[in-house]
Design an enzyme around this catalytic site. Sequence first.
Site: not given
Length: 268
Positions: A94, A91, A96, A8, A133, A98
């Site tokens: 980072a 990654p 994102l 995301k 998240d 993950g």
Amino acid sequence: MIQYPNAKINLGLHITSKRPDGYHEIVSCLYPLPLCDALEIIPSKKTTFDSTGIPIPGKEQDNLILKAYKLLRKDFPDLPPIAVHLHKVIPIGAGLGGGSADAGFALTLMNRLFDLFLDDWLLEEYAEKLGSDCPFFIQNTPKLVSGRGEIMKDIPLDLSGKWIVLINPNIHISTQEAYAGVTPKAPIHDLKQVLSDPAKWKDELINDFEQSIFEKYPMLKKVKHSLYAKGAFYAAMSGSGSTLFGLFDQEPHFGKSEEGFFVYEGLF
């Protein structure tokens, strides 16, 4: 059974206050990306976890996928042991999401695999226990988020047909380090209104982490400027970094600009 947990980005990120429990109140928009890990979970004689791709740091007992399994097994003690394989592409650390994606997708995968028939709202309650998240990845659609990130509202935002470039220069920024440089404050612009007009994004769609992090890591500011120089209509840091992203109307053909950088180009 296999699923593909996706990354995301944050479109805007405001740190509005610090809570009594030590967390921060935020306002942001989370948007799913086409960059994915690969997650396989199957019933097994004993619970195991292995991974390929990007190495995953930390102890196995801290793995969010296994924590998701243990949460479900508390309420469904007849769940069999599982064998988990994760191929890691996104990654780590980072900005994102993950790890959060892997946890959220693990919940939805096990819900289907074991015919638990849990509604999304209940899966989101499980996911909230794993991380701020994680609930986003249950429905995995664009959301305006607030609170710690667990309060979500749908937003009619569609980047279909746009291109994204992600650049991660392998600088690790801890969440603690990122928050240490931010003074919480009310946002100047209403995030939902700004998001409704992409012409305003460059000037008004702000990530509050950028100012202090760019001062400490000037390389990240240079990467952002390089994205604009290549024609991005918007560029920013995602979450607390250190990934920078650029959004483009046309395929950018960015390529690897620096040895050792993680660079990804994709079409929404």
